[in-house]
Motif scaffolding. Structure first.
Motif, short mmCIF file in Angstrom:
data_model
loop_
_atom_site.label_atom_id
_atom_site.label_comp_id
_atom_site.label_asym_id
_atom_site.label_seq_id
_atom_site.Cartn_x
_atom_site.Cartn_y
_atom_site.Cartn_z
N GLU A 178 76.16 -33.88 -5.20
CA GLU A 178 76.06 -32.96 -6.34
C GLU A 178 74.79 -33.17 -7.13
OE1 GLU A 178 79.24 -32.40 -9.12
OE2 GLU A 178 80.62 -31.95 -7.48
N THR A 179 74.42 -34.43 -7.33
CA THR A 179 73.18 -34.70 -8.07
C THR A 179 72.30 -35.68 -7.28
OG1 THR A 179 74.43 -36.34 -9.28
CG2 THR A 179 73.99 -34.27 -10.43
N PRO A 180 71.59 -35.16 -6.30
CA PRO A 180 70.70 -36.04 -5.52
C PRO A 180 69.52 -36.54 -6.38
CG PRO A 180 71.01 -33.91 -4.44
CD PRO A 180 71.52 -33.78 -5.82
N THR A 181 68.90 -37.60 -5.91
CA THR A 181 67.73 -38.13 -6.62
C THR A 181 66.48 -37.37 -6.15
OG1 THR A 181 67.32 -39.73 -4.91
CG2 THR A 181 68.72 -40.44 -6.75
N ILE A 182 65.39 -37.55 -6.91
CA ILE A 182 64.12 -36.89 -6.54
C ILE A 182 63.70 -37.32 -5.14
CG2 ILE A 182 61.64 -36.85 -7.09
CD1 ILE A 182 63.11 -35.17 -9.03
#
Lengths: 395, 412
Positions: A178-182
């Motif tokens: 849902e919230t991957p890293t850069i």
């Protein structure tokens, strides 16, 4: 016979004379409204109202509708580069710049989806033919569409078919987080993504991620649903299209349609109504969009000419009656004349407000109305001079 | 207080002081319009100068003249007041409406300042002086660029002062005054005005403004036609010569930018190719008329087109802009200023009205190319034309017009 008729007219009592003069004026000015409604301009206005109604009442978001234009044949004139078009609209409609996108599969007629993930919802490509994104704070901005990007972006196609920019949601699906890293987003760049296009699987390289922050992304989502930004190479059956976006303001749509008319010859291009964002209840019916825009629908030059000529004949008759009855000298008569001129305006404005059909009160009709009014003013001034010479005394 | 006023009324020194004040601030304000009025924070200089001009004009007329008004004074303020109707109902651009109101005030100040000066020659000479000063200023600022012939064709000069097309407009006025002097001067060496005429024309072309070029051609031919209207062969020969000179000048390398822009404009008119600039302007004007006709009587209000159209700019045509923003009524009231000047001119004597004709014709032509109703210089020129075409002497207004005698030596 005409002499006898004129004698009879001259011998009418003052009230009948006034009624006769006023009736010819009313008839003359009233005929201008149907005359104007048969003009090509009224057609465009009707189309503008149609798009306005479509945008507000028959789309899922109640905000935008769209028109697709593509070249009629391979040998015909090509479309302008999307770059030129975008900059035209950015300069012209600076504040509401989401007016134009270059698209492929804008109406979802070709079967086209991510082969390996997602719900197989058909994809639309927003296509772009050049590559020079600009730095924008911590991110990047697409060189002409109002898309905010994660990375600078470069041609990563290499061995693959072409390259594309995915939206953040699509990237999240691939990464399956849902919230991957850069870094996780960064790792996608240069990797292939499989897209099935009319049954054939193509490998597109991922070149960038579109942040879902700007209005342009919202507009694209609202119009096309699932979309990617793609480079210029597409299979043969996937035609490039110009996509013009309309909103609830009929007058702005009128401008856009006039621009489209000035740019595209209907014999060389095909026009489609955008259908992807219609709500369930709306049916297009038998409306032919080319006819609607280019004045082949309701417009009829011969009919307009006949009505206009009739209006002109009545205007000349009214001049004659006003002249022989001295109807422009007395204040009372002058007032009656002015009221007679404005009666058709009030009636047709009322009808327009009642029925909401722009053809009852079209721009062209009002323009004719204005011209006739000026002619009447000129006649009034000339008649003043004539009457002075004839020795008619003002009361 | 009464004693002070009585002494001031009697004092010739005080009278001279106020009159000279009017001269100085009139010239300074005219110079400041092109030089400073669009350069923040220097634009405040313009405001201060017009305020001072207003004060001196008021003092002079209060002490030595009269404030009698006629319909010529009322029209522009009436136009500004009528604009409020559309502004309230549609555009809501009250700040821009205030600009119109201030322009109306400036118009009155100009008309009264002409009354103070009471000398057409002087008024025109001061205008010429102030615009010449601005031209020199422009020349100094762009000295390097003007003499860089290799690149001159690729640049449009003037953005230091204002929009380049606006700067071109200032040179149109300077050019036409100079042409008027050249053609109508009774001076022995009137031919000397050929030099500033060429100077203004060249500076104007560096702005790359098509409107500038087309307007000076219209203005120039109006003046030539008026001057030689009774000598038909001479008129024909001069016209041919002028056309040939303009055509030749356009083929000079450093004018290639202007030439290309002009040719693309004509090509568009002939339907040959798509010049986006011309196409857009044409569509904007049509759009403006459309919005205007849909708000027939009072229009969409001050800056209505800018506010409502989605375009975010003006229509690039004064007729379309007037119809759109102020409706038929505003349009008629504004253009009645032109009509009154023309009507008055039939009864007026002297050659100044010919200059007014050239300006008015140029403005009518310019109306299809650009928007000028909110331009300070336009307001000045309109008031000047109204004044130059007056069918009676301004001294009719003044209780004591003896101040005029001081300036009789200015014969142009």
């Amino acid at each position: 016979m005409i002499k006898q008729l004129l004698q009879k007219v001259k011998s009418l009592n003052p009230v009948a004379q006034r009624i006769l003069a006023a009736s010819t004026i009313i008839l003359s000015f009233a005929l201008l409204f149907p005359a104007g409604s048969f003009s090509a301009s009224a057609n465009v206005e009707f189309a503008a109202e149609y798009f306005s109604d479509l945008s507000q009442n028959h789309t899922i978001d109640g905000q935008y509708s769209y028109l697709l234009i593509e070249a009629a044949s391979e040998n015909g004139p090509s479309l302008h580069p999307p770059y030129n078009e975008y900059y035209y609209w950015n300069n012209v409609f600076g504040k509401t710049k989401d007016v134009f996108f270059g698209v492929v599969n804008g109406n979802k007629e070709n079967e086209c989806y991510f082969s390996d993930f997602g719900n197989k919802e058909t994809l639309t490509f927003v296509y772009a033919n050049v590559f020079s994104n600009k730095e924008y704070g911590e991110h990047w901005k697409h060189e002409f569409y109002d898309f905010e990007l994660m990375f600078e972006g470069e041609d990563t196609s290499g061995i693959y078919y072409s390259f594309c920019y995915l939206t953040q949601s699509q990237a999240n699906l691939i990464i399956d987080k849902e919230t991957p890293t850069i870094e996780e987003y960064q790792n996608l760049i240069g990797n292939p993504v499989s897209i099935t296009m009319d049954g054939v699987e193509y490998q597109w390289a991922i070149a960038n991620i579109i942040l879902e922050t700007t209005n342009a992304v919202e507009v694209c989502n609202s119009l096309f649903g699932n979309f990617v930004l793609g480079y210029t190479k597409y299979p043969q059956d996937f035609n490039k299209q110009h996509c013009y976006i309309f909103n609830k303001y009929a007058y702005q749509n009128y401008y856009k349609l006039n621009y489209i008319i000035s740019q595209f010859n209907p014999s060389e291009y095909v026009f489609y109504l955008g259908t992807n964002n219609y709500d369930g209840e709306f049916e297009m019916g038998s409306q032919n969009i080319d006819d609607m825009i280019f004045g082949k629908g309701i417009s009829s030059t011969p009919l307009m000419a006949v009505l206009l000529s009739a209006a002109f004949v009545f205007l000349i008759l009214s001049f004659y009656f006003c002249y022989i009855f001295n109807n422009l000298e007395k204040v009372k008569d002058l007032l009656i004349t002015l009221v007679a001129i404005f009666i058709p305006y009030v009636i047709f404005k009322g009808l327009y407000l009642l029925f909401g059909n722009i053809l009852l009160f079209s721009y062209q009709s009002l323009l004719f109305y204005l011209i006739f009014f000026v002619i009447f003013l000129v006649f009034f001034l000339v008649s003043k001079i004539w009457n002075k010479k004839r020795g008619v005394v003002k009361e | 207080m009464r004693l002070l006023l009585s002494n001031l009324k009697k004092s010739q020194k005080a009278k001279k002081f106020f009159l000279y004040g009017v001269f100085v601030f009139f010239t300074a304000y005219l110079f400041s319009i092109p030089s400073f009025s669009n350069r923040y924070p220097l634009n405040s200089i313009s405001y201060i100068l017009v305020a001072l001009l207003g004060v001196f004009v008021f003092c002079y007329l209060f002490l030595y003249g009269s404030f009698r008004i006629d319909y010529r004074f009322v029209l522009f303020p009436a136009f500004a007041l009528l604009a409020l109707i559309g502004t309230v109902f549609y555009s809501h651009q009250f700040r821009n409406w205030i600009t119109l109101l201030l322009l109306a005030l400036t118009y009155i100040v100009f008309l009264y300042s002409f009354r103070c000066m009471n000398n057409n020659k002087l008024v025109l000479a001061l205008t010429f002086a102030s615009l010449s000063l601005f031209s020199l200023y422009f020349f100094v600022i762009y000295f390097k660029e003007i003499f860089d012939f290799a690149n001159l064709a690729n640049v449009r000069l003037g953005s230091y002062f204002d929009n380049v097309n606006g700067v071109g407009g200032y040179f149109v006025t300077a050019f036409l005054i100079s042409c008027y002097y050249l053609l109508f001067s009774k001076l022995k060496y009137g031919i000397i005005f050929f030099v500033p005429t060429i100077f203004f024309a060249l500076l104007g072309t560096t702005t790359g403004s098509r409107t500038f070029l087309l307007t000076i051609i219209v203005g120039l031919f109006s003046l030539v036609f008026i001057r030689y209207r009774k000598k038909k062969i001479l008129l024909f020969s001069i016209s041919i010569l002028l056309f040939a000179s303009i055509a030749l000048l356009l083929f000079l390398p450093f004018l290639s930018n202007l030439r290309d822009r002009l040719f693309s404009f004509f090509a568009y008119i002939e339907g040959e190719n798509i010049d986006y600039s011309t196409l857009t302007r044409t569509l904007w004007q049509k759009y403006g008329i459309y919005l205007g006709v849909r708000h027939l009587l009072f229009g969409t209000g001050a800056y209505g087109f800018m506010a409502l159209s989605g375009v975010g700019t003006y229509t690039h045509g004064n007729f379309a802009e007037m119809i759109c923003n102020f409706g038929v009524i505003g349009f008629l009231v504004y253009y009645s200023l032109f009509a009154i000047a023309f009507k008055d001119s039939f009864k007026s004597k002297g050659s100044f009205k010919y200059f007014a004709y050239a300006i008015l014709v140029a403005y009518l032509f310019k109306g299809i190319l650009t928007v000028y109703y909110y331009d300070k210089l336009t307001v000045f020129e309109l008031s000047l034309c109204i004044h130059l075409c007056l069918p009676f002497l301004e001294s009719k207004y003044n209780a004591d017009a003896s101040g005029v005698i001081l300036y009789r030596h200015i014969y142009v």
